[in-house]
Enzyme design. Structure first.
Site, mmCIF file in Angstrom:
data_model
loop_
_atom_site.group_PDB
_atom_site.id
_atom_site.type_symbol
_atom_site.label_atom_id
_atom_site.label_comp_id
_atom_site.label_asym_id
_atom_site.label_seq_id
_atom_site.Cartn_x
_atom_site.Cartn_y
_atom_site.Cartn_z
ATOM 1 N N SER A 25 -0.495 12.202 21.532
ATOM 2 C CA SER A 25 -0.567 13.620 21.855
ATOM 3 C C SER A 25 -1.871 13.879 22.576
ATOM 4 C CB SER A 25 -0.509 14.470 20.578
ATOM 5 O OG SER A 25 -1.675 14.274 19.801
ATOM 6 N N LYS A 26 -2.007 15.097 23.062
ATOM 7 C CA LYS A 26 -3.258 15.477 23.700
ATOM 8 C C LYS A 26 -4.413 15.350 22.706
ATOM 9 C CE LYS A 26 -5.633 19.376 25.881
ATOM 10 N NZ LYS A 26 -5.583 20.817 26.196
ATOM 11 N N GLN A 27 -4.148 15.730 21.447
ATOM 12 C CA GLN A 27 -5.187 15.716 20.427
ATOM 13 C C GLN A 27 -5.674 14.305 20.117
ATOM 14 O OE1 GLN A 27 -2.363 17.572 20.183
ATOM 15 N NE2 GLN A 27 -3.367 19.534 20.565
#
Length: 283
Positions: free
Chosen positions: A231-233
């Site tokens: 994910s982006k995170q």
């Protein structure tokens, strides 16, 4: 007619985890001779990145994953969510509990790691509050996932009364996705297994609203070397926009290698997808 969909959140560029879900959904729809829709889930405005939706759409086009009809944006459909919430009013109540208060009073964790709501505000009858919750009951929700097999959940016990309208003034994902799938006539949902445990909540709402329940197929979630979902995170990198990237997604989904999308479509077999909920993405 089979109608599938891909519903990314515009929090950044398309990464490998999102592409795997998109490819599985697209191939399953096209192999069935069906329609494939794209819906941008931009309801959570604080998390949405300006320009990310257009970037995702351009990436899908470059990879040959074309869609049918117009792209739908959740941020433009709030009247539908409001109407559905009005229908559900007899089954809802206002809640003033903060996250800390729920954590302090909850006796267990749900399957998704959240604290099970203990029903503190159920009998208060407040006319307003921080969030609006749906009152659950003891019925067991059962469904057969096309990859993960037979599933069941007692929503009241395993999740508790869940939020439909958030304290920050946003409609909750569980409500929006049910409303959108029904409005768009979605017959088949193909997505990552991180959403498998959300499905009973969605079926619970579908039954209360009197809308059809789609078939579900949950593919393994791609995780990095640390076991974290891409994910982006977690720093997932944007994908390279070439068929080599699609081939990598095919391998992850257990499909035969292919020289192009036409061959991948001819070879598509959902029975080859791993039943594990998460798989490490190989280089």
């Amino acid at each position: 007619m089979y109608t599938g969909r891909f519903a990314p959140s515009p929090t950044g560029p398309l990464h490998m985890g999102s592409l795997i879900a998109a490819a599985a959904s697209w191939l399953d729809a096209r192999a069935a001779g069906g329609r494939w829709l794209v819906r941008i889930e931009d309801l959570d405005r604080p998390r949405s990145v300006p320009g990310a939706a257009d970037e995702i759409l351009r990436a899908l086009e470059r990879l040959g994953l074309g869609w049918d009809g117009e792209v739908v944006y959740q941020s433009q459909r709030e009247s539908l969510y409001r109407e559905a919430l009005d229908k559900l009013r007899p089954h809802t109540y206002w809640c003033d509990c903060t996250r800390r208060e729920i954590a302090d009073s909850s006796l267990a964790l749900a399957t998704d790691g959240a604290h099970i709501y203990p029903g503190t505000c159920r009998a208060r009858g407040a006319r307003a509050g921080r969030a609006l919750r749906i009152r659950t009951d003891r019925q067991e929700i059962r469904f057969d996932d096309r990859v993960q097999g037979a599933q069941s959940q007692l929503v009241e016990r395993d999740i508790g009364d869940f939020v439909l309208y958030r304290a920050d003034g946003l409609y909750a994902y569980q409500l929006a996705v049910v409303v959108d799938d029904a409005a768009q006539g979605i017959t088949d949902v193909v997505r990552g297994a991180d959403l498998l445990d959300s499905t009973p909540r969605q079926i619970y709402l579908q039954r209360l609203l009197g809308v059809p329940t789609p078939r579900y197929l949950h593919v393994p979630v791609a995780v990095n070397a640390a076991g974290e979902k891409l994910s982006k995170q977690t720093g997932a990198a944007p994908i390279e926009l070439s068929f080599q990237t699609v081939r990598k997604a095919l391998r992850f989904l257990g499909q035969p290698d292919a020289a192009n999308l036409d061959e991948a479509l001819r070879n598509w077999n959902s029975a080859l997808i791993s039943r594990r909920r998460a798989l490490a993405l190989r280089p």
